[in-house]
Design a protein around this motif. Structure first.
Motif, PDB file in Angstrom:
ATOM      1  N   GLY A   1       0.810  -1.206   0.000  1.00  0.00           N
ATOM      2  CA  GLY A   1       0.000   0.000   0.000  1.00  0.00           C
ATOM      3  C   GLY A   1       0.844   1.256   0.000  1.00  0.00           C
ATOM      4  N   VAL A   2       1.998   1.203   0.655  1.00  0.00           N
ATOM      5  CA  VAL A   2       2.899   2.359   0.708  1.00  0.00           C
ATOM      6  C   VAL A   2       3.360   2.744  -0.695  1.00  0.00           C
ATOM      7  CG1 VAL A   2       5.163   3.131   1.502  1.00  0.00           C
ATOM      8  CG2 VAL A   2       3.663   1.878   3.056  1.00  0.00           C
ATOM      9  N   VAL A   3       3.861   1.763  -1.438  1.00  0.00           N
ATOM     10  CA  VAL A   3       4.356   2.041  -2.787  1.00  0.00           C
ATOM     11  C   VAL A   3       3.219   2.496  -3.693  1.00  0.00           C
ATOM     12  CG1 VAL A   3       5.450   1.018  -4.821  1.00  0.00           C
ATOM     13  CG2 VAL A   3       6.285   0.443  -2.534  1.00  0.00           C
ATOM     14  N   ALA A   4       2.045   1.899  -3.553  1.00  0.00           N
ATOM     15  CA  ALA A   4       0.910   2.270  -4.397  1.00  0.00           C
ATOM     16  C   ALA A   4       0.526   3.732  -4.203  1.00  0.00           C
ATOM     17  CB  ALA A   4      -0.283   1.361  -4.098  1.00  0.00           C
ATOM     18  N   VAL A   5       0.500   4.209  -2.955  1.00  0.00           N
ATOM     19  CA  VAL A   5       0.161   5.614  -2.682  1.00  0.00           C
ATOM     20  C   VAL A   5       1.202   6.553  -3.291  1.00  0.00           C
ATOM     21  CG1 VAL A   5      -0.115   7.338  -0.866  1.00  0.00           C
ATOM     22  CG2 VAL A   5      -1.130   5.085  -0.588  1.00  0.00           C
ATOM     23  N   VAL A   6       2.471   6.205  -3.133  1.00  0.00           N
ATOM     24  CA  VAL A   6       3.537   7.049  -3.680  1.00  0.00           C
ATOM     25  C   VAL A   6       3.439   7.123  -5.197  1.00  0.00           C
ATOM     26  CG1 VAL A   6       6.037   7.269  -3.947  1.00  0.00           C
ATOM     27  CG2 VAL A   6       5.080   6.624  -1.736  1.00  0.00           C
ATOM     28  N   VAL A   7       3.189   5.978  -5.850  1.00  0.00           N
ATOM     29  CA  VAL A   7       3.096   5.956  -7.308  1.00  0.00           C
ATOM     30  C   VAL A   7       1.918   6.798  -7.791  1.00  0.00           C
ATOM     31  CG1 VAL A   7       2.630   4.466  -9.296  1.00  0.00           C
ATOM     32  CG2 VAL A   7       4.261   3.743  -7.551  1.00  0.00           C
ATOM     33  N   VAL A   8       0.767   6.710  -7.128  1.00  0.00           N
ATOM     34  CA  VAL A   8      -0.392   7.525  -7.516  1.00  0.00           C
ATOM     35  C   VAL A   8      -0.062   9.012  -7.426  1.00  0.00           C
ATOM     36  CG1 VAL A   8      -2.662   8.269  -6.738  1.00  0.00           C
ATOM     37  CG2 VAL A   8      -2.199   5.857  -7.022  1.00  0.00           C
ATOM     38  N   ALA A   9       0.557   9.423  -6.326  1.00  0.00           N
ATOM     39  CA  ALA A   9       0.889  10.842  -6.158  1.00  0.00           C
ATOM     40  C   ALA A   9       1.847  11.323  -7.248  1.00  0.00           C
ATOM     41  CB  ALA A   9       1.503  11.068  -4.776  1.00  0.00           C
ATOM     42  N   LEU A  10       2.862  10.514  -7.553  1.00  0.00           N
ATOM     43  CA  LEU A  10       3.835  10.905  -8.577  1.00  0.00           C
ATOM     44  C   LEU A  10       3.208  10.949  -9.960  1.00  0.00           C
ATOM     45  CD1 LEU A  10       6.910   8.832  -7.362  1.00  0.00           C
ATOM     46  CD2 LEU A  10       6.565  11.279  -7.130  1.00  0.00           C
ATOM     47  N   GLN A  11       2.362   9.965 -10.270  1.00  0.00           N
ATOM     48  CA  GLN A  11       1.722   9.934 -11.590  1.00  0.00           C
ATOM     49  C   GLN A  11       0.786  11.116 -11.795  1.00  0.00           C
ATOM     50  OE1 GLN A  11       3.683   7.775 -13.498  1.00  0.00           O
ATOM     51  NE2 GLN A  11       1.712   7.326 -14.460  1.00  0.00           N
ATOM     52  N   LEU A  12       0.061  11.490 -10.760  1.00  0.00           N
ATOM     53  CA  LEU A  12      -0.845  12.630 -10.892  1.00  0.00           C
ATOM     54  C   LEU A  12      -0.072  13.918 -11.147  1.00  0.00           C
ATOM     55  CD1 LEU A  12      -3.519  11.899  -8.130  1.00  0.00           C
ATOM     56  CD2 LEU A  12      -3.748  11.655 -10.610  1.00  0.00           C
ATOM     57  N   ARG A  13       1.095  14.061 -10.530  1.00  0.00           N
ATOM     58  CA  ARG A  13       1.892  15.265 -10.773  1.00  0.00           C
ATOM     59  C   ARG A  13       2.486  15.265 -12.175  1.00  0.00           C
ATOM     60  NH1 ARG A  13       2.832  18.630  -6.421  1.00  0.00           N
ATOM     61  NH2 ARG A  13       3.469  20.000  -8.102  1.00  0.00           N
ATOM     62  N   VAL A  14       2.827  14.080 -12.679  1.00  0.00           N
ATOM     63  CA  VAL A  14       3.398  13.996 -14.026  1.00  0.00           C
ATOM     64  C   VAL A  14       2.398  14.476 -15.071  1.00  0.00           C
ATOM     65  CG1 VAL A  14       4.112  12.359 -15.822  1.00  0.00           C
ATOM     66  CG2 VAL A  14       5.081  12.196 -13.533  1.00  0.00           C
ATOM     67  N   HIS A  15       1.126  14.083 -14.909  1.00  0.00           N
ATOM     68  CA  HIS A  15       0.106  14.387 -15.901  1.00  0.00           C
ATOM     69  C   HIS A  15      -0.738  15.608 -15.531  1.00  0.00           C
ATOM     70  CE1 HIS A  15       1.045  10.695 -17.995  1.00  0.00           C
ATOM     71  NE2 HIS A  15       0.923  10.014 -16.869  1.00  0.00           N
ATOM     72  N   ALA A  16      -0.234  16.443 -14.633  1.00  0.00           N
ATOM     73  CA  ALA A  16      -0.975  17.647 -14.256  1.00  0.00           C
ATOM     74  C   ALA A  16      -1.062  18.609 -15.433  1.00  0.00           C
ATOM     75  CB  ALA A  16      -0.288  18.330 -13.073  1.00  0.00           C
ATOM     76  N   ASP A  17      -2.209  19.255 -15.565  1.00  0.00           N
ATOM     77  CA  ASP A  17      -2.452  20.219 -16.639  1.00  0.00           C
ATOM     78  C   ASP A  17      -1.861  21.571 -16.254  1.00  0.00           C
ATOM     79  OD1 ASP A  17      -3.438  21.905 -18.605  1.00  0.00           O
ATOM     80  OD2 ASP A  17      -5.323  20.815 -18.765  1.00  0.00           O
ATOM     81  N   ALA A  18      -1.170  22.190 -17.197  1.00  0.00           N
ATOM     82  CA  ALA A  18      -0.536  23.486 -16.915  1.00  0.00           C
ATOM     83  C   ALA A  18      -1.542  24.568 -16.588  1.00  0.00           C
ATOM     84  CB  ALA A  18       0.315  23.917 -18.110  1.00  0.00           C
ATOM     85  N   ASP A  19      -2.794  24.413 -17.053  1.00  0.00           N
ATOM     86  CA  ASP A  19      -3.802  25.451 -16.847  1.00  0.00           C
ATOM     87  C   ASP A  19      -4.578  25.290 -15.548  1.00  0.00           C
ATOM     88  OD1 ASP A  19      -3.175  26.685 -19.248  1.00  0.00           O
ATOM     89  OD2 ASP A  19      -4.560  25.423 -20.390  1.00  0.00           O
ATOM     90  N   GLU A  20      -4.208  24.328 -14.715  1.00  0.00           N
ATOM     91  CA  GLU A  20      -4.941  24.072 -13.471  1.00  0.00           C
ATOM     92  C   GLU A  20      -4.404  24.936 -12.323  1.00  0.00           C
ATOM     93  OE1 GLU A  20      -4.428  19.919 -12.974  1.00  0.00           O
ATOM     94  OE2 GLU A  20      -6.035  19.371 -14.357  1.00  0.00           O
TER      95      GLU A  20
END
Length: 527
Positions: A237-256
C-alpha cells in the motif's frame, strides 16, 4: 465519544504547538509526542483513549505519504535510485538482521522469528517523522531529497519482513529468506501497477468533474482507496500511494492554476492536523506500553538502550561508508558527500507511525494459544527506539545543522529558483513573439505586453530589485506602498460594509458571500 474528544483535542493541540514551535524554533511534532506522553500519565485519566492497531497505518499513513510524495518527482527518483536501493532496501534489511541478532542475545526465549519481527518494527525511518522534523530545518536540498526518497519506500521492505516473521511466529513455520524476497518483489511490482492504473482512472474522472472543489476532494479519497486496494491484494500500500501521487503530478495540466492553489492550501491543513493527531497518539500509547511491562520495565529499558545504540550506530557506519563510495563517483548532487553530511543523515533516522503501529499490532497469542514470545518486551524496545530516534534528533537537529555549518545557503537556493524563473520567462517571451506575428498587434499594445513580460522573470524568482535601478525602484516602491495602503484601506471598508450587510435581516447571505469572495480575491492579488 471519548475517541472523538481525543481527536479534536489533539487537533487543537497541534494548532497551538505549531505557534509554540515557531517561537521556540523546535519541531512541533516532537512537542506533540511530549504533550501526548505527559497527558497520558496524568493520574485518573481513563484508559479509553485507544485506536485499533490495525487502523493506525490505514488511517494516518496514506494521506501523509500522499502529501510528502507530491513534493518530489519521478526524475528525482531516477537520479536517486542507488540511494533508494541502499537505504530503503539494503539498510532496512541489515538493520533487521542486526536488531534480530541483538534481541536474540539479550531477550530470553524470544525466538528468531519474533526477533526478526522486532527488527522490522524499528528498521525503517518514518517518512512522516522525517518530513515533519527535517523538512523545517534549513539544510541542503540534496540531503532532504535523500531522506524523502528513503522514507517513501522503506516501509514497504519493513512491512513485508514484519508480516512474514509474525506469520512464522504464530504458525510455528520456518522463516525463509526466499519467501521474503518473493513477497517483496511481488508486492512492489503489483503496487506499481495498481498505482499507475488508479492514477489513470483518477485523471479520467477528474477531467469530467467541473468543480475545483470536487477535484480536490478526489485527492482526499485517492490515498485511502489505493492503499486499501493494494493491501487487499497483498501488494504494498505504501508504494501504491507514492506511485499515484507521482503519476498525478506527471500528468498535471498546466492550466490548473486555481486547482493547484486550492489543493496546496487544503493539503497543508490536512497534513498539519493528521500529523498532530498521529504524533499525539504516539505519546498517549506510551502509558499502555509501560503498564504492560509492569515490574520488568527497568530491565527491558536496559535492553532497549542497547538496541537503540545498535540502530543508531549501524546507521552512522552505513552513512560513513556511503560517503566514501560517493566520493569516488561523479554525481555532484548525491549525498552524503562529506563527513558532516553523513552525521546529519545518520542523525535523521527518525522512527514514527510505522514503528508504533507494528508494535501495537503484534498478536497476543500464537496459533497454539501460547503467549506471543516476549511480546511486552518487544513493544517496550520498539517504542523506546521510536522515542529516542524521534525526540533526540527532533530537538537537536537544528542546532546540529548550525554547528556543522551545512545550513542551506540562501544564495544557492535563490540561484536554483532563478534558473527555473528564467526558463519560465523565456517560454512566455517566445509565446508573446509568436502571438505578435500571428495577430499583428498594434505597437502600443505590443510595447505594453513586452514591458509586462519583461518584469515576469524578476517576479518569478522573487527578486524585483537590481543594482542598476535600485534608487528608481525604491522611489516607485514607496509610491506603490502609498497607493496600496490607500487601496487596501478602501477594500477593508468595503469588506466591513459587506459583512455588516450580512448581519441585516432580509439580505441573502449567499449573495453576500459571493461578493465577499471577490473582494478577498482582489485583496490577495494585491498582496
Amino acid at each position: 465519544m471519548e475517541l472523538l474528544l481525543l481527536i479534536v483535542a489533539l487537533m487543537l493541540a497541534a494548532v497551538v504547538l505549531v505557534g509554540i514551535g515557531d517561537r521556540l524554533h523546535l519541531p512541533w511534532p516532537a512537542l506533540m509526542v511530549v504533550l501526548g506522553a505527559v497527558v497520558a500519565f496524568v493520574p485518573g485519566l481513563p484508559d479509553a483513549f485507544e485506536i485499533e492497531p490495525d487502523l493506525i497505518l490505514p488511517l494516518f499513513l496514506p494521506p501523509l505519504l500522499f502529501a510528502t510524495a507530491q513534493r518530489t518527482s519521478w526524475a528525482l527518483f531516477r537520479a536517486r535510485w542507488r540511494s533508494i536501493v541502499t537505504l530503503a532496501v539494503a539498510l532496512v534489511a541489515v538493520t533487521v538482521a542486526v536488531v534480530a541478532g541483538t534481541a536474540t542475545a539479550l531477550i530470553p526465549g524470544i525466538g528468531l522469528s519474533a526477533a526478526v519481527a522486532l527488527g522490522a518494527m524499528v528498521a525503517p525511518p518514518d517518512p512522516v517523522a522525517v518530513e515533519a522534523v527535517a523538512g523545517s530545518v534549513r539544510m541542503p536540498r540534496r540531503l532532504l531529497a535523500v531522506l524523502q526518497s528513503e522514507g517513501l519506500f522503506n516501509d514497504a521492505t519493513a512491512l513485508v519482513i514484519f508480516q512474514t516473521a509474525v506469520f512464522a511466529t504464530v504458525s510455528g513455520a520456518e522463516l525463509r529468506v526466499t519467501e521474503l524476497l518473493w513477497r517483496f518483489v511481488l508486492g512492489v511490482v503489483a503496487a506499481v501497477v495498481i498505482g499507475v492504473v488508479v492514477a489513470r482512472v483518477a485523471r479520467w474522472l477528474s477531467d469530467r468533474v467541473a468543480s475545483t472543489t470536487g477535484r480536490s476532494a478526489l485527492t482526499v479519497v485517492l490515498p485511502f482507496a489505493v492503499y486499501l486496494l493494494a493491501e487487499e491484494v497483498h501488494a504494498s500500500g505504501v508504494v501504491a500511494v507514492v506511485v499515484v501521487a507521482l503519476q498525478l503530478r506527471v500528468h498535471a495540466d498546466a492550466d490548473e492554476a486555481a486547482e493547484r492553489l486550492v489543493q496546496r492550501s487544503f493539503w497543508d491543513v490536512v497534513e498539519l492536523l493528521v500529523t498532530g493527531v498521529a504524533f499525539g497518539l504516539i505519546g498517549l500509547d506510551l502509558r499502555q506500553v509501560v503498564s504492560d511491562a509492569g515490574a520488568d520495565l527497568p530491565r527491558m529499558l536496559v535492553h532497549a538502550l542497547i538496541v537503540c545504540a545498535a540502530v543508531v550506530g549501524l546507521r552512522a557506519v552505513w552513512m560513513t561508508v556511503a560517503t566514501v563510495n560517493l566520493r569516488r563517483g561523479g554525481d555532484p548532487s548525491a549525498a552524503p558527500r562529506t563527513g558532516r553530511e553523513a552525521v546529519v543523515l545518520a542523525w535523521c533516522g527518525m522512527r514514527g507511525l510505522a514503528t508504533l503501529a507494528l508494535a501495537l499490532a503484534l498478536p497476543a497469542v500464537t496459533s497454539t494459544g501460547a503467549p506471543f514470545p516476549a511480546r511486552a518486551e518487544i513493544v517496550v524496545v520498539a517504542c523506546s527506539v521510536l522515542v529516542v530516534t524521534l525526540l533526540l534528533p527532533g530537538f537537536t537537529l537544528p542546532l546540529l545543522v548550525r554547528m556543522l555549518g551545512i545550513a542551506e545557503n540562501a544564495e544557492a537556493e535563490h540561484a536554483a529558483e532563478t534558473v527555473v524563473a528564467r526558463r519560465a520567462w523565456k517560454a512566455a517571451l517566445d509565446r508573446l513573439v509568436e502571438q505578435e506575428r500571428a495577430a499583428d498587434l498594434p505597437e502600443e499594445v505590443s510595447a505594453a505586453l513586452h514591458q509586462r513580460i519583461g518584469r515576469l522573470e524578476a517576479i518569478l524568482r522573487g527578486d524585483t530589485v537590481t543594482d542598476e535601478d535600485r534608487e528608481r525602484l525604491a522611489a516607485l516602491r514607496a509610491r506603490k506602498q502609498t497607493l496600496d495602503a490607500i487601496q487596501a484601506d478602501a477594500l477593508a471598508a468595503a469588506r466591513a460594509e459587506v459583512l455588516a450587510a450580512r448581519r441585516e435581516p432580509g439580505v441573502d447571505p449567499e449573495a453576500v458571500d459571493r461578493v465577499l469572495r471577490r473582494l478577498d480575491l482582489r485583496t490577495v492579488l494585491l498582496d
